[in-house]
Design a protein around this motif. Structure first.
Motif, short mmCIF file in Angstrom:
data_model
loop_
_atom_site.label_atom_id
_atom_site.label_comp_id
_atom_site.label_asym_id
_atom_site.label_seq_id
_atom_site.Cartn_x
_atom_site.Cartn_y
_atom_site.Cartn_z
N SER A 8 -54.40 -35.19 27.22
CA SER A 8 -54.51 -33.01 27.01
C SER A 8 -56.49 -33.33 26.91
CB SER A 8 -54.07 -32.69 25.62
OG SER A 8 -54.48 -33.34 24.52
N GLU B 56 -53.33 -19.56 30.10
CA GLU B 56 -52.16 -19.65 29.62
C GLU B 56 -51.92 -18.95 28.76
OE1 GLU B 56 -50.29 -23.65 31.46
OE2 GLU B 56 -52.11 -24.16 30.05
N SER C 198 -53.77 -32.08 38.23
CA SER C 198 -53.05 -31.35 38.74
C SER C 198 -52.24 -30.15 37.83
CB SER C 198 -52.55 -32.90 39.02
OG SER C 198 -51.49 -33.22 37.41
N ARG C 199 -52.78 -30.43 36.72
CA ARG C 199 -52.34 -28.88 35.87
C ARG C 199 -53.33 -27.59 36.42
NH1 ARG C 199 -50.97 -28.15 29.74
NH2 ARG C 199 -50.02 -26.30 29.86
N THR D 237 -44.67 -35.77 37.82
CA THR D 237 -43.68 -35.58 37.98
C THR D 237 -43.28 -37.25 38.37
OG1 THR D 237 -42.96 -35.85 40.43
CG2 THR D 237 -43.43 -33.77 38.81
N ASN E 108 -56.06 -26.32 34.23
CA ASN E 108 -57.00 -27.32 34.03
C ASN E 108 -57.90 -27.23 35.54
OD1 ASN E 108 -55.64 -27.05 31.54
ND2 ASN E 108 -54.90 -29.72 32.32
N HIS F 7 -48.64 -36.26 31.38
CA HIS F 7 -47.68 -35.00 30.66
C HIS F 7 -47.32 -33.95 32.31
CE1 HIS F 7 -52.04 -33.11 30.11
NE2 HIS F 7 -51.63 -31.94 30.17
N HIS F 8 -48.38 -34.05 33.24
CA HIS F 8 -48.32 -32.64 34.35
C HIS F 8 -47.65 -33.36 35.72
CE1 HIS F 8 -48.73 -30.56 37.84
NE2 HIS F 8 -48.76 -29.22 36.67
N GLU G 114 -50.75 -20.92 24.67
CA GLU G 114 -52.32 -22.48 25.05
C GLU G 114 -52.22 -23.24 22.51
OE1 GLU G 114 -55.02 -21.25 27.83
OE2 GLU G 114 -56.02 -21.72 25.96
N GLU H 213 -56.99 -29.85 28.04
CA GLU H 213 -56.68 -28.25 27.12
C GLU H 213 -57.62 -28.58 26.27
OE1 GLU H 213 -53.07 -29.99 29.24
OE2 GLU H 213 -54.89 -30.91 28.81
N GLU I 96 -52.85 -36.83 34.29
CA GLU I 96 -52.00 -36.27 33.15
C GLU I 96 -51.40 -36.54 33.97
OE1 GLU I 96 -55.14 -32.38 33.08
OE2 GLU I 96 -54.03 -31.90 35.11
#
Length: 370
Positions: free
Chosen positions: A132, A306, A27-28, A111, A31, A108-109, A309, A135, A106
């Motif tokens: 990650s 980004e 979803s990021r 909500t 990515n 961390h992304h 990074e 990433e 993910e």
């Protein structure tokens, strides 16, 4: 380029399966773009055991939009039928319909509300944390990615070089920042890589300084930090100059110190070098001269899709550099009430046999009086 994205997704698929997940929800946005070639607003990628699906909240624009990229032809595109639907929730529903028992997300992304919405639709699907993983795949760049960064650096160098040839005294920080961003686009950038920073006089040398209406004056330090976004890839350059007169002794001394620190950081870039050792090489030069307070929290960071990074070149950072990793080296010193110096380059880590670190941003680092 289609095979590049297929290969990237295959590498991620192997990681997911090794971790016990049959599918993954990406979803990021950065990515999603890395794995598909595009990142339409709100789109997510569902990575499965066979077919991969890009789910979008609305129809894609048929125009070739260089800013957003174009999707990999090997993907199946799925547009939500109902306006206002969540592609992430639809992807999880599709994963359960395919009979997959687990889905890595993910965390961390996503909500908390979005995670709960997914759970409410697919209560029997086991959700795992992908962490990650994407990433980590993005850290080492291929030569196509490095080529985009190289072009972006050339654009930033051009924009900065043109500004230095113009009259600067009397112009505001804000005006100069806007002009730099316009010049970036004029030379082929999709836009600035981040908000351009221009600092004059007592504002110079401040990390991430937001331009104000202060006007450039004779004898000022002028520090500039900008970057170009080219086909999604973002680079960074920072330079410091003196305005309209020969630099004062304290300005020469401070500039030479930061230049020495930046050179030490650049020269320590090599495959196998520890992240914190690169930071230490630059930081020790500044600390040995008595500058302990107010130093940046890190000496540099990775760049790519980004502007900030992995890796992080910081005192406590764990890990070692690999070849083909683009990073910034950006030490600086700011003296409250007087101003300061920042020198910032984007480089690609290369082995010594290939000539050592490749400098992408080539605007002179000589202390110029403009």
């Amino acid at each position: 380029m289609s095979e590049v994205y297929v290969t990237r997704r295959a590498r991620l698929r192997d990681r997911c399966q090794a971790g016990g997940s049959q599918s993954a929800l990406i979803s990021r946005p950065a990515n999603v773009r890395y794995l598909t070639g595009t990142a339409p607003r709100g789109a997510v990628l569902l990575l499965g055991t066979g077919e991969d699906v890009l789910l979008c909240p609305g129809p894609l624009d048929d125009r070739n939009d260089r800013t957003d990229g174009r999707p990999d032809e090997a993907l199946r595109l799925h547009t939500l039928a109902c306006a206002g639907g969540d592609p992430a929730v639809a992807a999880a529903d599709l994963a359960e319909a395919q009979g997959w028992g687990s889905l890595a997300v993910e965390e961390h992304h996503l909500t908390v509300a979005r995670h709960r919405a997914i759970r409410s639709v697919v209560p029997r699907l086991r959700l795992a944390d992908l962490g990650s993983a994407v990433e980590q795949l993005r850290v080492i760049k291929d030569e196509e990615e490095i080529s985009c960064l190289r072009i972006g650096a050339e654009i930033a160098d051009q924009a900065l070089g043109e500004l230095l040839e113009s009259i600067l005294v009397g112009r505001t920080e804000r005006h100069l920042a806007l002009e730099l961003e316009r010049r970036l686009v004029d030379h082929g950038a999709d836009g600035p890589a981040f908000a351009t920073s221009v600092g004059t006089g007592p504002n110079s040398g401040r990390p991430a300084h937001r331009p104000t209406d202060r006007r450039v004056e004779e004898g000022d330090f002028l520090s500039v930090c900008l970057g170009a976004n080219y086909r999604g890839y973002r680079c960074e350059i920072g330079r410091t100059f003196v305005i309209g007169t020969s630099p004062a002794d304290w300005q020469i001394e401070l500039y030479d110190l930061v230049f020495a620190a930046q050179r030490a950081g650049r020269e320590s870039l090599a495959p196998g070098a520890a992240y914190r050792d690169v930071d230490r090489a630059a930081r020790q030069v500044l600390q040995s001269a008595g500058h302990h307070e107010g130093l940046p929290t890190l000496t540099g960071h990775g760049v790519g899709l980004e502007i900030d990074e992995d890796p992080q070149l910081a005192p406590a950072a764990m890990g070692k550099l690999d070849a083909c990793v683009p990073v910034t080296v950006e030490p600086g010193v700011h003296l409250p009430g007087r101003g300061g110096v920042r020198i910032d380059d984007t480089l690609v880590v290369r082995p010594e046999a290939d000539g050592g670190p490749e400098l992408l941003t080539i605007t002179t680092k000589e202390l110029l009086a403009l």
